[in-house]
Scaffold this active site. Structure first.
Site, PDB file in Angstrom:
ATOM      1  N   HIS A   1     -35.186   6.719 -15.342  1.00  0.00           N
ATOM      2  CA  HIS A   1     -34.785   8.128 -15.463  1.00  0.00           C
ATOM      3  C   HIS A   1     -33.556   8.274 -16.380  1.00  0.00           C
ATOM      4  CE1 HIS A   1     -34.057  12.216 -13.434  1.00  0.00           C
ATOM      5  NE2 HIS A   1     -32.961  12.018 -14.143  1.00  0.00           N
ATOM      6  N   GLU A   2     -32.550   7.441 -16.159  1.00  0.00           N
ATOM      7  CA  GLU A   2     -31.301   7.574 -16.936  1.00  0.00           C
ATOM      8  C   GLU A   2     -31.502   7.149 -18.387  1.00  0.00           C
ATOM      9  OE1 GLU A   2     -29.190   9.359 -15.567  1.00  0.00           O
ATOM     10  OE2 GLU A   2     -30.014   9.146 -13.560  1.00  0.00           O
TER      11      GLU A   2
ATOM     12  N   HIS B   1     -32.937   9.849 -20.410  1.00  0.00           N
ATOM     13  CA  HIS B   1     -31.951  10.850 -20.854  1.00  0.00           C
ATOM     14  C   HIS B   1     -31.393  10.492 -22.234  1.00  0.00           C
ATOM     15  CE1 HIS B   1     -31.408  13.777 -17.682  1.00  0.00           C
ATOM     16  NE2 HIS B   1     -31.208  12.858 -16.744  1.00  0.00           N
TER      17      HIS B   1
ATOM     18  N   CYS C   1     -32.802  15.654 -10.610  1.00  0.00           N
ATOM     19  CA  CYS C   1     -31.893  15.390 -11.722  1.00  0.00           C
ATOM     20  C   CYS C   1     -30.737  16.371 -11.610  1.00  0.00           C
ATOM     21  CB  CYS C   1     -32.641  15.601 -13.037  1.00  0.00           C
ATOM     22  SG  CYS C   1     -31.598  15.389 -14.491  1.00  0.00           S
TER      23      CYS C   1
HETATM   24 NI    NI Z   1     -31.328  13.171 -14.654  1.00  0.00          NI
END
Ligand code: NI
Length: 182
Positions: free
Chosen positions: A153-154, A157, A110
């Site tokens: 993953h995004e 966030h 990341c």
């Molecule tokens: Ni990330």
């Protein structure tokens, strides 16, 4: 041009906030930010430019990593040597996901996590994502394998979640034989 130091580090509490839904039309500022994100992610995956501008290689970025609490993400996926597919998704949502789980064998990374990490992050092998493009038109993306992982993953966030949260610290490799490595 975005610089690596513009990206928030994991110690920054903003990364733990839940980003807010975006209303259309997008502001000029957000459009500009999206362009900068696309440019950073693309350049960062071209060795020569990454070295020249001191960019950390990355495939995806969420607005909150720049301190912007809005639900949008950019993914730049290299499909062959320096050929990229770019995804900009506003208000992205995972609408379906596979039972099958996979993980990145070398470990996930990341742009906000600037240290070595070990352990397996289980992810769905396939996801369908719905959201909007920059013009506010509805879009639907079916992603598999590496691209599916980046979407998960995004989108994490946007909900204040980092990939390290998914690692079982007591037993970082407990899913090794249960799920498929990619
Ligand atoms: Ni990330």
């Amino acid at each position: 041009m975005l610089k690596t130091k513009d990206i928030l580090d994991e110690k920054n509490k903003l990364l733990r906030t839940i980003s807010e839904e975006v209303k259309f039309p997008l502001t000029d500022k957000d459009k500009e930010t999206i362009q900068l994100m696309v440019e950073y992610l693309t350049n960062s995956q071209i060795d020569e430019l990454a070295t020249k501008y001191n960019l950390r290689p990355g495939m995806g970025m969420a607005a909150i990593q720049l301190g912007i609490k809005k639900r949008y993400i950019v993914i730049v996926h290299e499909i062959e040597e320096e050929v990229f597919n770019t995804y900009v998704v506003i208000n992205p949502k995972i609408v379906s996901s596979s039972e099958e789980k996979i993980y990145v064998e070398d470990g996930e990374g990341c742009l906000s996590v600037n240290r070595e990490t070990i352990g397996i992050v289980p992810r769905c092998a396939r996801v369908t994502v719905e959201g909007f493009n920059i013009d506010g038109e509805k879009i639907k993306i079916r992603a598999r394998e590496e691209l599916a992982i980046v979407f998960q993953h995004e989108i994490d966030h946007l909900n204040g979640i980092l990939f390290t949260d998914h690692i079982d610290n007591k037993n970082p490799f407990k899913y090794k034989d249960l799920y498929r490595a990619i």
